[in-house]
Design an enzyme around this catalytic site. Structure first.
Site, PDB file in Angstrom:
ATOM      1  N   CYS A 116       0.816  -1.220   0.000  1.00 21.04           N
ATOM      2  CA  CYS A 116       0.000   0.000   0.000  1.00 21.04           C
ATOM      3  C   CYS A 116       0.849   1.270   0.000  1.00 21.04           C
ATOM      4  O   CYS A 116       0.330   2.362  -0.248  1.00 21.04           O
ATOM      5  CB  CYS A 116      -0.944   0.006   1.200  1.00 21.04           C
ATOM      6  SG  CYS A 116      -2.168  -1.316   1.146  1.00 21.04           S
ATOM      7  N   HIS A 257      -3.209   7.216   2.665  1.00 25.80           N
ATOM      8  CA  HIS A 257      -3.642   5.941   2.115  1.00 25.80           C
ATOM      9  C   HIS A 257      -5.030   5.617   2.648  1.00 25.80           C
ATOM     10  O   HIS A 257      -5.322   5.808   3.833  1.00 25.80           O
ATOM     11  CB  HIS A 257      -2.649   4.849   2.504  1.00 25.80           C
ATOM     12  CG  HIS A 257      -3.126   3.467   2.220  1.00 25.80           C
ATOM     13  ND1 HIS A 257      -3.557   3.075   0.978  1.00 25.80           N
ATOM     14  CD2 HIS A 257      -3.259   2.373   3.039  1.00 25.80           C
ATOM     15  CE1 HIS A 257      -3.925   1.806   1.026  1.00 25.80           C
ATOM     16  NE2 HIS A 257      -3.761   1.360   2.259  1.00 25.80           N
ATOM     17  N   ASN A 287     -10.192   0.293  -0.417  1.00 25.74           N
ATOM     18  CA  ASN A 287      -8.731   0.271  -0.403  1.00 25.74           C
ATOM     19  C   ASN A 287      -8.230  -0.328  -1.706  1.00 25.74           C
ATOM     20  O   ASN A 287      -8.350  -1.529  -1.932  1.00 25.74           O
ATOM     21  CB  ASN A 287      -8.243  -0.553   0.796  1.00 25.74           C
ATOM     22  CG  ASN A 287      -6.733  -0.590   0.928  1.00 25.74           C
ATOM     23  OD1 ASN A 287      -6.007  -0.167   0.033  1.00 25.74           O
ATOM     24  ND2 ASN A 287      -6.264  -1.108   2.054  1.00 25.74           N
TER      25      ASN A 287
END
Length: 340
Positions: A116, A257, A287
């Site tokens: 990520c 994020h 996500n």
């Protein structure tokens, strides 16, 4: 001659058409809209459902858009860096596939596996290449087809993830005090037990056993990951702000994020920023791993102004984490009209 800096000159994005909302998901696994929204803040996510299409398809779409928007000559692009955890194949690199589809003739290409944090790390790498003076124009892409590794029988993880991609064009400038200013990037190797895929790599190659025991899906111990993400992203943002003289009065945007709404709110609180100055797309995209930060820049591009102080921050598998500071290089309102 002034200092060579790396500036973002354009943003392109792509998300699949298919929308998987919480109501539909609740018919696939034991969950519901209230449970998901309360814990992570996700209402829906985009899923690439077409057979035979992978991460390279979304990455190419995003890169093609940024080339069109900026009007850059493809033959002048020096490199293409693709941040992903869902490569099309073990080899060749997904970046090489994207480069070939785009017809780039004078560029190198490679994948960047930073989970990520991948886009954050890849952008820093591109900035260093630009600042070296040997590279002048680089496309950086964050793209992940997370649906390819999600177990849709696992109520703890399947509501979290979606598919998507976004790309930026990074160029060199010596004329103005804008661009990539600073970064703080770190890796804590303790993260393996808490977030990983159990099989598929060289330690545990694919076999009938690994398939039968569903070992090719993302595994996460959510509470531990949440705790580390809140601490590291908040601390990293505070550090990068302090050493660059940034505070609630001169930070225009924070781009975190998009893993969990509560993590995002904790980062904003640490910087004493209202949520109106935090880029958020988790509710409708979920996500998308390496795609979250550039997708947020793409969505918010029309609200960006030249000289805006922007902090990017992320946390991911391997407990990679960090924050970067950009001084935005152009007014986004006119560029954003070319999204389609």
């Amino acid at each position: 001659m002034g200092k060579v800096r790396a500036i973002i000159t354009g943003v392109g994005g792509y998300v699949p058409d298919y929308v998987l909302n919480n109501d539909e998901l609740s018919r696939m696994v034991e969950t519901n809209d209230e449970w998901i929204m309360t814990r992570v803040g996700i209402k829906e996510r985009r899923i690439l459902t077409e057979e035979g299409l992978g991460t390279s398809y979304m990455a190419r779409k995003a890169a093609k858009m940024v080339i069109k928007k900026t009007g850059v000559d493809p033959d002048t692009i020096d490199a293409l860096i693709l941040a992903t955890s869902t490569a099309d194949y073990q080899f060749p690199s997904t970046a090489s596939i994207v480069l070939g589809k785009l017809g780039l003739k004078n560029a190198m290409a490679f994948d960047f596996w930073g989970a990520c944090c991948g886009f954050l790390y890849a952008l820093d790498t591109a900035a260093c290449l630009i600042e070296s003076g040997r590279y002048h124009k680089i496309i950086v892409i964050g793209a992940d087809k997370m649906s390819s590794m999600v177990d849709y029988t696992d109520r703890a993880t399947c509501p979290l993830f979606g598919d998507g991609a976004a790309a930026v064009l990074v160029e060199a400038t010596e004329l103005e005090d804008v661009g990539y200013m600073d970064s703080y990037l770190r890796t804590d190797g303790k993260g393996l037990p808490f977030l990983h895929m159990k099989a598929g790599g060289s330690v545990c190659p694919p076999s009938h056993f690994t398939v039968d025991h569903r070992l090719h899906y993302l595994y996460q111990e959510g509470r531990t990951v949440f705790r580390y993400a809140v601490t590291n992203m908040s601390d990293d943002c505070a550090l990068i702000a302090k050493r660059n003289g940034l505070n609630k009065d001169n930070i225009a945007w924070v781009v975190p994020h998009q893993a969990n709404m509560r993590i995002i709110e904790a980062v904003a609180k640490r910087l004493e920023l209202p949520m109106e100055q935090v880029m958020v797309n988790i509710e409708h995209f979920g996500n998308t791993s390496a795609g979250t930060i550039p997708l947020a820049l793409w969505e918010y591009e029309s609200r960006l102004h030249k000289g805006d102080n922007i902090i990017l921050t992320a946390f991911g598998a391997g407990f990679v984490h960090g924050a970067s500071y950009l001084r935005w290089a152009y007014d986004g309102s006119s560029a954003a009209t070319q999204k389609k």
